[in-house]
Design a protein around this motif. Sequence first.
Motif, PDB file in Angstrom:
ATOM      1  N   ILE A   5      -6.698 -38.494 -24.406  1.00 15.86           N
ATOM      2  CA  ILE A   5      -6.362 -37.106 -24.482  1.00 15.86           C
ATOM      3  C   ILE A   5      -5.339 -36.698 -25.713  1.00 15.86           C
ATOM      4  O   ILE A   5      -4.679 -35.722 -25.745  1.00 15.86           O
ATOM      5  N   ALA A   6      -4.833 -37.853 -26.256  1.00 16.49           N
ATOM      6  CA  ALA A   6      -3.462 -37.892 -27.119  1.00 16.49           C
ATOM      7  C   ALA A   6      -3.971 -37.139 -28.550  1.00 16.49           C
ATOM      8  O   ALA A   6      -5.267 -37.228 -29.072  1.00 16.49           O
ATOM      9  N   ASP A   7      -3.252 -36.367 -29.105  1.00 14.90           N
ATOM     10  CA  ASP A   7      -3.621 -35.679 -30.422  1.00 14.90           C
ATOM     11  C   ASP A   7      -3.580 -36.526 -31.584  1.00 14.90           C
ATOM     12  O   ASP A   7      -4.314 -36.471 -32.518  1.00 14.90           O
ATOM     13  N   ALA A   8      -2.624 -37.739 -31.287  1.00 13.56           N
ATOM     14  CA  ALA A   8      -2.614 -38.862 -32.513  1.00 13.56           C
ATOM     15  C   ALA A   8      -1.994 -40.035 -31.822  1.00 13.56           C
ATOM     16  O   ALA A   8      -1.246 -40.070 -30.813  1.00 13.56           O
ATOM     17  N   VAL A   9      -2.796 -41.251 -32.227  1.00 14.22           N
ATOM     18  CA  VAL A   9      -2.160 -42.405 -31.837  1.00 14.22           C
ATOM     19  C   VAL A   9      -1.876 -43.185 -33.158  1.00 14.22           C
ATOM     20  O   VAL A   9      -2.864 -43.624 -33.890  1.00 14.22           O
ATOM     21  N   LEU A  10      -0.533 -43.414 -33.350  1.00 14.40           N
ATOM     22  CA  LEU A  10      -0.245 -43.792 -34.654  1.00 14.40           C
ATOM     23  C   LEU A  10       0.861 -44.931 -34.547  1.00 14.40           C
ATOM     24  O   LEU A  10       1.266 -45.248 -33.577  1.00 14.40           O
ATOM     25  N   SER A  11       1.055 -45.593 -35.626  1.00 14.49           N
ATOM     26  CA  SER A  11       2.203 -46.526 -35.813  1.00 14.49           C
ATOM     27  C   SER A  11       3.542 -45.787 -36.012  1.00 14.49           C
ATOM     28  O   SER A  11       3.584 -44.723 -36.092  1.00 14.49           O
ATOM     29  N   THR A  12       4.652 -46.593 -35.945  1.00 13.09           N
ATOM     30  CA  THR A  12       6.015 -45.909 -35.701  1.00 13.09           C
ATOM     31  C   THR A  12       6.078 -45.042 -37.202  1.00 13.09           C
ATOM     32  O   THR A  12       6.499 -43.772 -36.961  1.00 13.09           O
ATOM     33  N   SER A  13       5.797 -45.568 -38.332  1.00 14.13           N
ATOM     34  CA  SER A  13       6.365 -44.643 -39.455  1.00 14.13           C
ATOM     35  C   SER A  13       5.220 -43.454 -39.469  1.00 14.13           C
ATOM     36  O   SER A  13       5.417 -42.459 -39.953  1.00 14.13           O
ATOM     37  N   ALA A  14       3.957 -43.740 -38.989  1.00 13.78           N
ATOM     38  CA  ALA A  14       2.958 -42.663 -39.032  1.00 13.78           C
ATOM     39  C   ALA A  14       3.367 -41.457 -38.002  1.00 13.78           C
ATOM     40  O   ALA A  14       3.155 -40.237 -38.198  1.00 13.78           O
ATOM     41  N   MET A  15       3.913 -41.935 -37.166  1.00 12.50           N
ATOM     42  CA  MET A  15       4.516 -40.990 -35.925  1.00 12.50           C
ATOM     43  C   MET A  15       5.683 -39.885 -36.439  1.00 12.50           C
ATOM     44  O   MET A  15       5.543 -38.939 -36.438  1.00 12.50           O
ATOM     45  N   ILE A  16       6.468 -40.598 -37.227  1.00  8.95           N
ATOM     46  CA  ILE A  16       7.415 -39.909 -38.027  1.00  8.95           C
ATOM     47  C   ILE A  16       6.998 -38.845 -38.664  1.00  8.95           C
ATOM     48  O   ILE A  16       7.478 -37.790 -38.815  1.00  8.95           O
ATOM     49  N   GLY A  17       6.135 -39.410 -39.699  1.00  5.95           N
ATOM     50  CA  GLY A  17       5.266 -38.569 -40.705  1.00  5.95           C
ATOM     51  C   GLY A  17       4.669 -37.327 -40.186  1.00  5.95           C
ATOM     52  O   GLY A  17       4.726 -36.240 -40.487  1.00  5.95           O
ATOM     53  N   TYR A  18       3.980 -37.727 -38.994  1.00  9.07           N
ATOM     54  CA  TYR A  18       3.008 -36.811 -38.115  1.00  9.07           C
ATOM     55  C   TYR A  18       4.013 -35.562 -37.945  1.00  9.07           C
ATOM     56  O   TYR A  18       3.842 -34.464 -37.882  1.00  9.07           O
ATOM     57  N   ALA A  19       4.884 -35.971 -37.026  1.00 10.31           N
ATOM     58  CA  ALA A  19       6.093 -35.039 -36.432  1.00 10.31           C
ATOM     59  C   ALA A  19       6.815 -34.154 -37.677  1.00 10.31           C
ATOM     60  O   ALA A  19       6.856 -33.046 -37.561  1.00 10.31           O
ATOM     61  N   ARG A  20       6.968 -34.816 -38.570  1.00  6.17           N
ATOM     62  CA  ARG A  20       7.669 -34.308 -39.695  1.00  6.17           C
ATOM     63  C   ARG A  20       6.760 -33.064 -40.542  1.00  6.17           C
ATOM     64  O   ARG A  20       7.404 -32.100 -40.754  1.00  6.17           O
ATOM     65  N   SER A  21       5.332 -33.472 -40.656  1.00 11.17           N
ATOM     66  CA  SER A  21       4.712 -32.626 -41.320  1.00 11.17           C
ATOM     67  C   SER A  21       4.135 -31.600 -40.235  1.00 11.17           C
ATOM     68  O   SER A  21       3.597 -30.508 -40.882  1.00 11.17           O
ATOM     69  N   SER A  22       3.988 -31.753 -39.101  1.00 12.25           N
ATOM     70  CA  SER A  22       3.368 -30.965 -38.421  1.00 12.25           C
ATOM     71  C   SER A  22       3.861 -29.357 -37.910  1.00 12.25           C
ATOM     72  O   SER A  22       5.212 -29.296 -38.337  1.00 12.25           O
TER      73      SER A  22
END
Length: 99
Positions: A5-22
């Motif tokens: 059910i997650a929108d994204a399953v990411l590495s640490t740096s990818a999570m930061i990038g995802y949140a930043r660009s969302s």
Amino acid sequence: DVLAIADAVLSTSAMIGYARSSDADKFLVVTECGLSDRLLMEIPDKHFYKVCKLCRFMKMITLEGTLDSLRHLRYEIELPEDVRMGAKRALERMLELSV
């Protein structure tokens, strides 16, 4: 179940990038506590609902202990083949992303 059910399953740096660009300004983050704190510091204009778990066993692992284990071939861990293959895929993917 969480992965499904997650929108994204990411590495640490990818999570930061995802949140930043969302475009979203609110996130539910299910991860290790250190990353939740890092998101709060690095992206203060967004709100992060933290669901973190501190793994006491992970905090016991040191580079020195790992080196000692490899040098002396001790502390062998046996895993079911499906778990081993899943871990192998995860490690290979992390290495691919790090390039």
